[in-house]
Motif scaffolding. Structure first.
Motif, PDB file in Angstrom:
ATOM      1  N   ILE A 426       0.834  -1.202   0.000  1.00 53.16           N
ATOM      2  CA  ILE A 426       0.000   0.000   0.000  1.00 53.16           C
ATOM      3  C   ILE A 426       0.875   1.261   0.000  1.00 53.16           C
ATOM      4  O   ILE A 426       0.558   2.264  -0.680  1.00 53.16           O
ATOM      5  CB  ILE A 426      -0.948  -0.025   1.204  1.00 53.16           C
ATOM      6  CG1 ILE A 426      -1.866  -1.256   1.121  1.00 53.16           C
ATOM      7  CG2 ILE A 426      -1.761   1.249   1.264  1.00 53.16           C
ATOM      8  CD1 ILE A 426      -2.721  -1.313  -0.107  1.00 53.16           C
ATOM      9  N   HIS A 447      -7.165  -0.895  -8.870  1.00 54.17           N
ATOM     10  CA  HIS A 447      -6.480  -1.794  -7.928  1.00 54.17           C
ATOM     11  C   HIS A 447      -6.135  -3.127  -8.570  1.00 54.17           C
ATOM     12  O   HIS A 447      -5.921  -4.116  -7.871  1.00 54.17           O
ATOM     13  CB  HIS A 447      -7.356  -2.036  -6.696  1.00 54.17           C
ATOM     14  CG  HIS A 447      -7.598  -0.797  -5.884  1.00 54.17           C
ATOM     15  ND1 HIS A 447      -8.481  -0.757  -4.831  1.00 54.17           N
ATOM     16  CD2 HIS A 447      -7.062   0.464  -5.983  1.00 54.17           C
ATOM     17  CE1 HIS A 447      -8.485   0.461  -4.309  1.00 54.17           C
ATOM     18  NE2 HIS A 447      -7.633   1.217  -4.992  1.00 54.17           N
ATOM     19  N   MET A 450      -2.629  -4.338  -7.621  1.00 55.22           N
ATOM     20  CA  MET A 450      -2.563  -4.709  -6.201  1.00 55.22           C
ATOM     21  C   MET A 450      -3.236  -6.069  -5.960  1.00 55.22           C
ATOM     22  O   MET A 450      -2.701  -6.925  -5.255  1.00 55.22           O
ATOM     23  CB  MET A 450      -3.243  -3.625  -5.365  1.00 55.22           C
ATOM     24  CG  MET A 450      -3.226  -3.907  -3.862  1.00 55.22           C
ATOM     25  SD  MET A 450      -4.387  -2.903  -2.952  1.00 55.22           S
ATOM     26  CE  MET A 450      -5.929  -3.664  -3.462  1.00 55.22           C
ATOM     27  N   ARG A 451      -4.396  -6.269  -6.564  1.00 53.81           N
ATOM     28  CA  ARG A 451      -5.095  -7.547  -6.362  1.00 53.81           C
ATOM     29  C   ARG A 451      -4.325  -8.701  -7.010  1.00 53.81           C
ATOM     30  O   ARG A 451      -4.315  -9.818  -6.492  1.00 53.81           O
ATOM     31  CB  ARG A 451      -6.500  -7.463  -6.961  1.00 53.81           C
ATOM     32  CG  ARG A 451      -7.412  -6.510  -6.200  1.00 53.81           C
ATOM     33  CD  ARG A 451      -8.797  -6.520  -6.810  1.00 53.81           C
ATOM     34  NE  ARG A 451      -9.641  -5.495  -6.241  1.00 53.81           N
ATOM     35  CZ  ARG A 451     -10.884  -5.242  -6.642  1.00 53.81           C
ATOM     36  NH1 ARG A 451     -11.383  -5.950  -7.649  1.00 53.81           N
ATOM     37  NH2 ARG A 451     -11.604  -4.297  -6.085  1.00 53.81           N
ATOM     38  N   CYS A 454      -1.749  -9.591  -4.592  1.00 58.98           N
ATOM     39  CA  CYS A 454      -2.331 -10.234  -3.406  1.00 58.98           C
ATOM     40  C   CYS A 454      -2.752 -11.670  -3.709  1.00 58.98           C
ATOM     41  O   CYS A 454      -2.617 -12.560  -2.860  1.00 58.98           O
ATOM     42  CB  CYS A 454      -3.531  -9.430  -2.908  1.00 58.98           C
ATOM     43  SG  CYS A 454      -3.087  -7.873  -2.128  1.00 58.98           S
ATOM     44  N   TYR A 479      -4.308  -5.818   6.778  1.00 60.97           N
ATOM     45  CA  TYR A 479      -4.790  -5.566   5.420  1.00 60.97           C
ATOM     46  C   TYR A 479      -5.847  -4.460   5.413  1.00 60.97           C
ATOM     47  O   TYR A 479      -5.812  -3.543   4.575  1.00 60.97           O
ATOM     48  CB  TYR A 479      -5.358  -6.854   4.836  1.00 60.97           C
ATOM     49  CG  TYR A 479      -5.860  -6.717   3.421  1.00 60.97           C
ATOM     50  CD1 TYR A 479      -5.005  -6.845   2.351  1.00 60.97           C
ATOM     51  CD2 TYR A 479      -7.209  -6.445   3.166  1.00 60.97           C
ATOM     52  CE1 TYR A 479      -5.467  -6.711   1.055  1.00 60.97           C
ATOM     53  CE2 TYR A 479      -7.684  -6.317   1.881  1.00 60.97           C
ATOM     54  CZ  TYR A 479      -6.798  -6.450   0.820  1.00 60.97           C
ATOM     55  OH  TYR A 479      -7.261  -6.307  -0.466  1.00 60.97           O
ATOM     56  N   CYS A 480      -6.811  -4.541   6.365  1.00 59.60           N
ATOM     57  CA  CYS A 480      -7.881  -3.534   6.408  1.00 59.60           C
ATOM     58  C   CYS A 480      -7.301  -2.137   6.681  1.00 59.60           C
ATOM     59  O   CYS A 480      -7.703  -1.142   6.040  1.00 59.60           O
ATOM     60  CB  CYS A 480      -8.889  -3.898   7.490  1.00 59.60           C
ATOM     61  SG  CYS A 480      -9.904  -5.346   7.069  1.00 59.60           S
ATOM     62  N   SER A 482      -4.263  -0.964   6.100  1.00 63.44           N
ATOM     63  CA  SER A 482      -3.473  -0.458   4.972  1.00 63.44           C
ATOM     64  C   SER A 482      -4.372  -0.052   3.815  1.00 63.44           C
ATOM     65  O   SER A 482      -4.212   1.030   3.225  1.00 63.44           O
ATOM     66  CB  SER A 482      -2.461  -1.518   4.528  1.00 63.44           C
ATOM     67  OG  SER A 482      -1.599  -1.872   5.588  1.00 63.44           O
ATOM     68  N   LEU A 483      -5.340  -0.925   3.461  1.00 67.34           N
ATOM     69  CA  LEU A 483      -6.205  -0.638   2.324  1.00 67.34           C
ATOM     70  C   LEU A 483      -7.114   0.552   2.614  1.00 67.34           C
ATOM     71  O   LEU A 483      -7.459   1.326   1.704  1.00 67.34           O
ATOM     72  CB  LEU A 483      -7.035  -1.873   1.963  1.00 67.34           C
ATOM     73  CG  LEU A 483      -7.877  -1.767   0.695  1.00 67.34           C
ATOM     74  CD1 LEU A 483      -6.993  -1.465  -0.513  1.00 67.34           C
ATOM     75  CD2 LEU A 483      -8.677  -3.044   0.474  1.00 67.34           C
ATOM     76  N   GLU A 546     -14.097  -4.350  -3.345  1.00 69.50           N
ATOM     77  CA  GLU A 546     -13.043  -4.520  -2.339  1.00 69.50           C
ATOM     78  C   GLU A 546     -13.552  -5.346  -1.159  1.00 69.50           C
ATOM     79  O   GLU A 546     -12.815  -6.157  -0.585  1.00 69.50           O
ATOM     80  CB  GLU A 546     -12.543  -3.153  -1.860  1.00 69.50           C
ATOM     81  CG  GLU A 546     -11.717  -2.405  -2.885  1.00 69.50           C
ATOM     82  CD  GLU A 546     -10.438  -3.138  -3.238  1.00 69.50           C
ATOM     83  OE1 GLU A 546      -9.993  -4.000  -2.465  1.00 69.50           O
ATOM     84  OE2 GLU A 546      -9.879  -2.862  -4.319  1.00 69.50           O
ATOM     85  N   LEU A 602     -12.268  -1.596   7.297  1.00 71.17           N
ATOM     86  CA  LEU A 602     -11.822  -1.375   5.931  1.00 71.17           C
ATOM     87  C   LEU A 602     -12.427  -0.105   5.336  1.00 71.17           C
ATOM     88  O   LEU A 602     -11.742   0.642   4.627  1.00 71.17           O
ATOM     89  CB  LEU A 602     -12.183  -2.589   5.068  1.00 71.17           C
ATOM     90  CG  LEU A 602     -11.862  -2.507   3.579  1.00 71.17           C
ATOM     91  CD1 LEU A 602     -10.353  -2.431   3.366  1.00 71.17           C
ATOM     92  CD2 LEU A 602     -12.443  -3.700   2.833  1.00 71.17           C
TER      93      LEU A 602
END
Length: 872
Positions: A426, A447, A450-451, A454, A479-480, A482-483, A546, A602
């Protein structure tokens, strides 16, 4: 007493004449007898059945000389059309194996002659019936005597006693009057019947023996004056013989004593031997028991030895399987988690998970689980192999502990890597200004990269969950958090650029503070509304995607949310399938609560940017809020309805549906919630109902057509479930009431089709016959129909018998057919009642037709049929 046909000389001469006319060698008729031939069964009245009429025949016993041998025959003669006897059958007496008196004949005058050379033994031999028992005994005694004299034995006799036959022969040997010619004329001489047959009997005493006997008798007669003197002489001789016997006994007394003494000594020896044998028997019994015990122990030892060898082999194989491959050990203990090494890491995780699972007691082979019980069962001896097995069992336990330690080490390393990886990923995106909107340029959030990165670690997260579920919560929070920073930054920059690019002119004035032209106000309102619409259109699908991606990526067991049209090309939720199958819906309220908590973290703070846009629009023109409210309602409604329709249409691609499709009960829950929270937007809700229910019914029809054999079953079950789930709401919501009635009509139609199919399957001939009558009645009168091909009274009775015989079984089969593919058991009673009513209606119609065509025929009435249905 009537004269026997055996004494009929004219009959004997007729037999000889009949035989001589057919045979070259002359045969002598020893006896001939009139009989009745039959093959029937004797009834209770002692008479043959009418279908087995007796036929007059003559049985003749004949002999024929051939050299020194004599042959005997049993001949059957029948009467020709002119009343002359002619041969019909001949049996060789040497093949006679059985003479049997028929037990079913109470008179005892019927018998069978069994010959062992008959080719067809499957056909019953003929039965011969005499006029009385004397004729039967006389004929059979003649046959038996000839068999004994000529062939040296008699056949098997069944149904009569030989001794009684002999006594009868003795009592019934009659004198025979013969005429002897002399010079004074013929005179009558009495000769026994036995003497008359001397020609065919063997002489009991030879001529020489007879002369010796006469000479001996003559000697005694000459020495005897009279009978009394002879008697006295015999008495004296008897006394003398008795005296001599007593004297001889006295003379042999010493011999007898010696014999007795020897017997006593032998008796003592026998007693001693018996005692010795008893001792030996006890010793042998003990020895036998010892041998059996030794054999039993040897067998157990052999079994134990074989089992130990097999057990050691299995344990060796298990230990080989438990050896950690070097490449996996390196990945699990200190390997890198870079993208290039993830394939190797995943393989190592799969091996570790499988190894730990195989060491669980429930997955172990019974040979390992029952090892301790096997040791107890063979505790009388502990062999070296068993000791080795126990050592290897300890090694298995050590391996299990080693795997647990390895699992903890790997999970700790992987979790630490991912907790650092998510923030770094991130941070990299936050530092790249090209990912955000800039002045004069709106940047839609993307994204996809990024995905993609991941998803590289999606299976790793699944294995972490399987190995240690408690490690997921820190990873989810990381994760929550950062996103959330990334999404809030994107929303803030996007909202700022929207406001900057949509500023109103300086000449504009706020509402109610001064005069303003209508065009200016409208321009400001439209500009702010467009900005708000664009903000919703971009970020709401992003947030949904997301959330769905997070739920799958972080191993929550949820079904994938449908991606919006605008985000399909950007990055749909495409998480790799976890090992072990597809995702399942959440079935735990605790896990659902955890998911909601994570989603709150999130998405926390995103709403502030929407509020900022609304506040900005309000400051420009308060009337714009009205347009924004309408945009929000239309968007949410359209998104919700489109998503629901997409979820429903997905089921069309499934395999054959069994039972109720899932979207029907879900729709009832959705409708109940919508009615609970509705606040004045009735038209929008009704439009949503119309669109969703229409898609539901269309999709249901397509699903039912996947398997034509079960179309009606799928439809009636699902339409019934729709009515049941929406019964209460349909009473208060007119739109739902309309679809409720539509589902009710479709249910009735599907039920009618399915019930008619079940009825016609089991009573096809009955209703096909009725349909044929209806077709014929168009062109002819009812009286003419029975004369058509296949429509006669005989045909009608055959059809009726084949259709209504075993009626209870047919009705039970009809019920089982109705029950067979129904998954909703609560529908079965009403379906069965409807099936019985429909069948009775059709049967009543059938009886009306039959009464016109076949008025005199007897058929089961409707009431009787109703009672039969009610009793089953």
């Amino acid at each position: 007493m009537a004269r026997s046909s055996a004494d009929d000389m004219e009959l004997k001469r007729s037999c000889e004449a009949g035989i001589l006319s057919k045979e070259k060698d002359r045969e002598t008729v020893v006896m001939s007898m009139r009989v009745a031939k039959g093959r029937g069964v004797w009834g209770k009245a002692g008479k043959l059945a009418s279908r087995h009429m007796a036929k007059p025949r003559v049985l003749a016993v004949t002999t024929k000389k051939k050299g020194q041998r004599t042959k005997a025959f049993v001949r059957v003669l029948k009467y020709s059309n002119g009343g002359v006897l002619e041969p019909a059958k001949v049996y060789k007496m040497k093949h006679l194996s059985k003479v049997e008196v028929v037990p079913n004949d109470p008179s005892g005058c019927t018998f069978l002659l069994g010959f062992d050379n008959l080719r067809s033994q499957s056909v019953s031999p003929p039965q011969w019936t005499m006029r009385n028992k004397d004729d039967r005994n006389r004929f059979l005694m003649c046959i038996l005597n000839m068999c004994k004299e000529i062939y040296g034995g008699i056949p098997k006799v069944v149904g009569m006693d030989i001794v009684e036959m002999a006594m009868w022969a003795k009592d019934n040997t009659t004198a025979k009057v013969t005429q002897v010619s002399t010079k004074d004329g013929p005179i009558e001489s009495l000769v026994g019947e036995a003497d008359s047959q001397v020609a065919i009997q063997k002489e009991l005493v030879s001529q020489t023996e007879e002369e010796d006997i006469e000479a001996l008798l003559g000697t005694y007669v000459m020495a005897i004056g009279e009978a009394e003197a002879f008697s006295e002489r015999m008495k004296r001789e008897l006394v003398a013989l008795e005296s001599a016997n007593v004297y001889a006994l006295i003379e042999t007394e010493t011999v007898v004593e010696e014999v007795l003494e020897g017997l006593e000594i032998a008796s003592i020896c026998v007693e001693d031997m018996d005692e010795w044998l008893g001792i030996f028997n006890i010793k042998l019994r003990h020895m036998r028991e010892d041998i059996q015990s030794i054999e039993w122990r040897n067998n157990r030892l052999e079994l134990q030895s074989d089992s130990n060898v097999a057990l050691i082999d299995e344990l060796d194989k298990l230990l080989v399987l438990l050896q950690i491959p070097p490449e996996y050990e390196e990945s699990l203990t200190g390997g890198s988690f870079d993208e290039g090494n993830m394939v190797k890491n995943i393989e190592a995780c799969e091996w570790l998970t499988s190894a730990i699972k195989n060491l669980e007691a429930s997955n172990l082979d019974p040979i390992y689980v029952k090892l301790r019980a096997f040791e107890n069962d063979t505790s009388f001896i502990m062999s070296d192999s068993m000791k080795l097995a126990r050592i290897q069992d300890g090694q298995v336990r050590e391996k299990r502990a080693e795997f647990v330690l390895l699992k903890c080490t790997f999970v700790r390393r992987a979790s630490e890597f991912l907790r650092n990886y998510f923030p770094s990923l991130i941070d990299f995106m936050l530092n790249d200004k090209g990912n955000f909107s800039q002045r004069g340029q709106l940047q839609r959030p993307d994204h996809a990269d990024m995905r993609y990165k991941c998803r590289t670690y999606a299976r790793l997260l699944q294995f972490i969950k399987n190995l240690d579920k408690s490690c997921l919560m820190p990873l989810r929070k990381a994760y929550c958090h950062s996103l959330n920073l990334l999404i809030r930054r994107e929303a803030r920059e996007f909202s700022s650029e929207l406001r900057a690019g949509s500023k109103a002119s300086k000449s504009s004035t706020p509402l109610f503070e001064g005069p303003a032209s209508a065009n200016q106000s409208i321009s400001i309102t439209d500009t702010s509304a467009d900005a708000y619409c664009k903000m919703i259109t971009v970020f709401i699908p992003l947030l949904v995607d997301e959330s769905s991606f997070f739920a799958h990526f972080m191993c929550f067991d949820v079904a994938a949310l449908a991606p919006s049209d605008e985000s399909d090309n950007n990055n749909p939720v495409a998480v790799s399938e976890p090992p072990g199958g597809s995702a399942k819906p959440i079935n735990s309220s605790a896990e659902l609560g955890v998911l909601n908590q994570c989603l709150q973290e999130l998405l926390d703070g995103i709403q502030e940017d929407f509020y900022a846009l609304v506040d900005w629009a309000f400051k420009l023109d308060p009337l714009s809020c009205i347009a924004m409210h309408g945009i929000t309602d239309r968007y949410l409604s359209a998104q919700f309805v489109d998503d629901a329709c997409y979820q429903i249409e997905k089921y069309e691609r499934n395999v054959r549906q069994i039972g109720v499709v899932p979207y029907i009960p879900r729709f009832s829950q959705l409708a109940a919630r919508m009615e609970q929270y509705i606040n004045g937007s009735r038209d929008l809700v009704d439009q949503a109902y119309t669109k969703i229910v229409t898609i539901m019914f269309v999709t249901l029809e397509k699903i039912a057509q996947v398997e034509p054999k079960y179309v009606d079953i799928v439809l009636l079950e699902n339409y019934a479930a729709f009515q049941h789930s929406l019964y209460d709401l349909a009473n208060v919501v007119p739109t739902l009431a309309k679809y409720y009635h539509q589902a009710s009509e479709a249910y009735e139609q599907a039920c009618s089709r399915h019930i008619n199919l079940v009825i016609y399957i089991h009573f096809e001939k009955l209703f096909q016959f009725a349909r044929k009558i209806e077709e014929l009645m168009y062109n002819m009168s009812p009286e003419e129909i029975p004369f058509q091909v296949g429509m006669s009274k005989v045909d009608f009775r055959k059809m009726l018998k084949s259709s209504l015989s075993g009626l209870d079984k047919t009705i039970n089969a009809m019920y089982r057919k109705l029950q067979k593919n129904i998954t909703a058991e609560e529908l079965l009673p009403s379906l069965w009642e409807q099936c019985k009513k429909e069948f009775l209606d059709k049967y009543a119609t059938f009886l009306k037709l039959i009464s016109k065509i076949y008025p005199s025929e007897t058929v089961i009435s409707v009431n009787e049929m109703r009672d039969t249905l009610a009793s089953l």
